[in-house]
Design a protein around this motif. Structure first.
Motif, PDB file in Angstrom:
ATOM      1  N   PHE A   1       7.459  63.078  27.730  1.00 23.39           N
ATOM      2  CA  PHE A   1       7.124  63.703  29.011  1.00 23.39           C
ATOM      3  C   PHE A   1       5.630  64.000  29.053  1.00 23.39           C
ATOM      4  N   SER A   2       5.025  63.789  30.210  1.00 22.63           N
ATOM      5  CA  SER A   2       3.621  64.157  30.391  1.00 22.63           C
ATOM      6  C   SER A   2       3.486  65.594  30.890  1.00 22.63           C
ATOM      7  N   ARG A   3       4.536  66.107  31.516  1.00 21.63           N
ATOM      8  CA  ARG A   3       4.575  67.495  31.986  1.00 21.63           C
ATOM      9  C   ARG A   3       5.779  68.188  31.365  1.00 21.63           C
ATOM     10  N   THR A   4       5.744  69.510  31.336  1.00 21.59           N
ATOM     11  CA  THR A   4       6.826  70.275  30.728  1.00 21.59           C
ATOM     12  C   THR A   4       8.149  69.974  31.432  1.00 21.59           C
ATOM     13  N   PRO A   5       9.169  69.534  30.693  1.00 24.21           N
ATOM     14  CA  PRO A   5      10.446  69.214  31.342  1.00 24.21           C
ATOM     15  C   PRO A   5      11.289  70.459  31.589  1.00 24.21           C
ATOM     16  N   SER A   6      12.234  70.334  32.485  1.00 22.70           N
ATOM     17  CA  SER A   6      13.311  71.312  32.637  1.00 22.70           C
ATOM     18  C   SER A   6      14.530  70.788  31.876  1.00 22.70           C
ATOM     19  N   PHE A   7      15.498  71.654  31.634  1.00 25.03           N
ATOM     20  CA  PHE A   7      16.648  71.274  30.827  1.00 25.03           C
ATOM     21  C   PHE A   7      17.942  71.589  31.573  1.00 25.03           C
ATOM     22  N   ALA A   8      18.917  70.709  31.400  1.00 27.58           N
ATOM     23  CA  ALA A   8      20.261  70.911  31.967  1.00 27.58           C
ATOM     24  C   ALA A   8      21.272  70.385  30.960  1.00 27.58           C
ATOM     25  N   TRP A   9      22.449  70.929  30.973  1.00 26.71           N
ATOM     26  CA  TRP A   9      23.488  70.535  30.030  1.00 26.71           C
ATOM     27  C   TRP A   9      24.861  70.682  30.689  1.00 26.71           C
ATOM     28  N   SER A  10      25.854  70.102  30.053  1.00 25.69           N
ATOM     29  CA  SER A  10      27.212  70.169  30.602  1.00 25.69           C
ATOM     30  C   SER A  10      27.745  71.598  30.491  1.00 25.69           C
ATOM     31  N   PRO A  11      28.337  72.116  31.556  1.00 23.90           N
ATOM     32  CA  PRO A  11      28.867  73.484  31.503  1.00 23.90           C
ATOM     33  C   PRO A  11      30.016  73.597  30.506  1.00 23.90           C
ATOM     34  N   VAL A  12      30.155  74.780  29.941  1.00 25.15           N
ATOM     35  CA  VAL A  12      31.215  75.070  28.980  1.00 25.15           C
ATOM     36  C   VAL A  12      32.250  75.974  29.642  1.00 25.15           C
ATOM     37  N   ARG A  13      33.516  75.582  29.577  1.00 25.45           N
ATOM     38  CA  ARG A  13      34.573  76.383  30.184  1.00 25.45           C
ATOM     39  C   ARG A  13      34.610  77.783  29.561  1.00 25.45           C
ATOM     40  N   GLY A  14      34.657  78.777  30.418  1.00 25.18           N
ATOM     41  CA  GLY A  14      34.739  80.156  29.957  1.00 25.18           C
ATOM     42  C   GLY A  14      33.407  80.779  29.600  1.00 25.18           C
ATOM     43  N   ALA A  15      32.313  80.038  29.751  1.00 25.18           N
ATOM     44  CA  ALA A  15      30.995  80.590  29.412  1.00 25.18           C
ATOM     45  C   ALA A  15      30.559  81.626  30.438  1.00 25.18           C
ATOM     46  N   GLY A  16      30.139  82.789  29.947  1.00 26.17           N
ATOM     47  CA  GLY A  16      29.580  83.810  30.836  1.00 26.17           C
ATOM     48  C   GLY A  16      28.078  83.668  30.975  1.00 26.17           C
ATOM     49  N   SER A  17      27.458  83.073  29.961  1.00 26.75           N
ATOM     50  CA  SER A  17      26.009  82.836  29.993  1.00 26.75           C
ATOM     51  C   SER A  17      25.667  81.808  28.927  1.00 26.75           C
ATOM     52  N   TYR A  18      24.355  81.448  28.892  1.00 25.34           N
ATOM     53  CA  TYR A  18      23.884  80.469  27.916  1.00 25.34           C
ATOM     54  C   TYR A  18      22.586  80.970  27.281  1.00 25.34           C
ATOM     55  N   GLU A  19      22.334  80.461  26.087  1.00 24.29           N
ATOM     56  CA  GLU A  19      21.091  80.730  25.391  1.00 24.29           C
ATOM     57  C   GLU A  19      20.429  79.396  25.031  1.00 24.29           C
ATOM     58  N   ILE A  20      19.093  79.344  25.092  1.00 28.91           N
ATOM     59  CA  ILE A  20      18.372  78.120  24.766  1.00 28.91           C
ATOM     60  C   ILE A  20      17.162  78.474  23.920  1.00 28.91           C
ATOM     61  N   GLU A  21      16.840  77.605  22.984  1.00 27.24           N
ATOM     62  CA  GLU A  21      15.648  77.754  22.156  1.00 27.24           C
ATOM     63  C   GLU A  21      14.866  76.445  22.159  1.00 27.24           C
ATOM     64  N   LEU A  22      13.553  76.590  22.162  1.00 28.73           N
ATOM     65  CA  LEU A  22      12.636  75.451  22.099  1.00 28.73           C
ATOM     66  C   LEU A  22      11.744  75.671  20.894  1.00 28.73           C
ATOM     67  N   ALA A  23      11.662  74.665  19.993  1.00 27.34           N
ATOM     68  CA  ALA A  23      10.950  74.858  18.735  1.00 27.34           C
ATOM     69  C   ALA A  23      10.215  73.590  18.337  1.00 27.34           C
ATOM     70  N   THR A  24       9.327  73.744  17.336  1.00 27.01           N
ATOM     71  CA  THR A  24       8.605  72.598  16.792  1.00 27.01           C
ATOM     72  C   THR A  24       9.295  72.026  15.560  1.00 27.01           C
ATOM     73  N   SER A  25      10.457  72.550  15.214  1.00 29.71           N
ATOM     74  CA  SER A  25      11.195  72.085  14.043  1.00 29.71           C
ATOM     75  C   SER A  25      12.683  72.015  14.355  1.00 29.71           C
ATOM     76  N   GLN A  26      13.366  71.023  13.763  1.00 30.17           N
ATOM     77  CA  GLN A  26      14.807  70.905  13.945  1.00 30.17           C
ATOM     78  C   GLN A  26      15.558  72.064  13.313  1.00 30.17           C
ATOM     79  N   SER A  27      14.909  72.763  12.396  1.00 39.42           N
ATOM     80  CA  SER A  27      15.563  73.909  11.753  1.00 39.42           C
ATOM     81  C   SER A  27      15.557  75.145  12.640  1.00 39.42           C
TER      82      SER A  27
END
Length: 357
Positions: free
Chosen positions: A9-35
């Motif tokens: 990407f040349s510009r900061t992307p947005s993120f979307a994912w498949s909804p999870v049944r029963g989910a009340g909310s979601y958490e996301i992390e962006l990092a420079t390492s797979q760990s």
């Protein structure tokens, strides 16, 4: 139809994912390492109510093997947080290197815009003195050739212009782990522009230019601050010859309410620069000396335009403490509002000697 998955990407992307049944909310992390270790976290968010998020900071260009950045997400249900998703890796990268953009105009450099770029660094070199070069920043994909023309109204200096350019990305917002706020694309190859001899005669306005050309016959809307093209070297009022010029912009057709004063240049084009002095360094001792003397002197002259405005060359486009100069104009509700510009000749005069106390 779903868009294909991409990882660059040349510009900061947005993120979307498949909804999870029963989910009340979601958490996301962006990092420079797979760990996703604490010191690698760039940005995170919790209590997201929808399976999508726009990252509120911009990311610098950064690449890795195979990726430089990773994102993962998890759902939070009534039973607590679920497992993290598999990491999604991606790179932030310039898509192209700037290339010359035609048609060409005397005193003006133009190149293709790079998606995601905030500004550009321009490197210029004079073939007469290849060891002397200069790098400056501009927020548009244009630059004037003032270094070639100022105090050198001679085809030997102005005909051949060598230059190259690189894209610059300045980010906003603060990352959690302090990623660099500025990143650069690679330098382009060295390009060459050929100019006709400087035109003599009455000082004449030609056009303003961005991705469109606007002149007296065809008025156009500019989406960014334009460059300005003019020709000639004689004052229309007095018939006197001059080698320095200054673009001034007004909100009224009578040119009574100025809103922008450009830098002093000797070129038949002017483009505001994000960094650099208002005028060229100079040493005025009754007459203008050669460009090399100006560079070596370190002295500052006084100057005046033929409309009576005065200035000194130690004025800067960039106020102290700022990264880039404010070299843009605000939207004035076209077609009801518009700007008017002109070019005024500039003269220089010696500094007043200090009086002994």
């Amino acid at each position: 139809m779903d868009e294909p998955v991409v990882h660059t990407f040349s510009r900061t992307p947005s993120f979307a994912w498949s909804p999870v049944r029963g989910a009340g909310s979601y958490e996301i992390e962006l990092a420079t390492s797979q760990s996703f270790s604490d010191n690698s976290i760039v940005w995170s968010a919790a209590k997201l109510k929808t399976p999508a998020v726009a990252v509120p900071i911009s990311l610098p260009w950064i690449t890795g093997q195979p990726y430089s950045l990773y994102a993962h997400v998890r759902a939070v249900t009534s039973h607590g947080p679920g497992p993290w998703s598999a990491p999604f890796g991606f790179n932030m990268r310039w898509p192209t290197v700037p290339t010359p953009l035609g048609p060409t105009y005397p005193g003006l450099l133009r190149w293709t815009a790079v998606p995601g770029a905030s500004a550009y660094s321009v490197w210029i070199r004079n073939p007469i003195d290849p060891f002397r070069s200069k790098v400056f920043d501009t927020q548009t994909n244009m630059a004037d050739e003032r270094e070639y023309y100022t105090f050198h109204q001679d085809p030997a200096w102005t005909q051949v212009v060598q230059w190259r350019v690189r894209a610059l990305r300045v980010v906003y917002g603060q990352t959690d782990n302090g990623l660099p706020s500025v990143s650069y694309g690679p330098w382009s190859p060295i390009y060459t522009n050929i100019n006709p001899p400087p035109a003599s005669g009455p000082l004449t306005l030609q056009a303003s230019i961005t991705n469109v050309l606007s002149n007296s016959a065809h008025t156009r809307i500019h989406e960014t601050m334009p460059g300005f093209l003019f020709s000639g070297d004689q004052s229309p009022l007095y018939g006197t010859r001059h080698e320095l010029y200054r673009v001034e912009i007004f909100t009224d057709q009578d040119c009574l309410n100025p809103v922008f004063h450009g830098a002093v240049v000797g070129s038949p084009a002017y483009v505001p620069r994000a960094t650099g002095p208002l005028a060229m360094p100079a040493d005025v001792t009754g007459e203008i000396k050669a460009w090399d003397d100006f560079l070596a002197s370190g002295k500052e002259p006084n100057g005046f335009t033929l409309d009576g405005q005065t200035f000194t060359t130690n004025e800067l486009d960039v106020p102290q403490g700022q990264t880039f100069a404010k070299v843009d104009l605000w939207d004035n509700s076209w077609p009801g509002g518009r700007y008017y510009w002109t070019v005024v000749p500039v003269d220089a005069e010696p500094e007043e000697p200090e009086k002994a106390s």
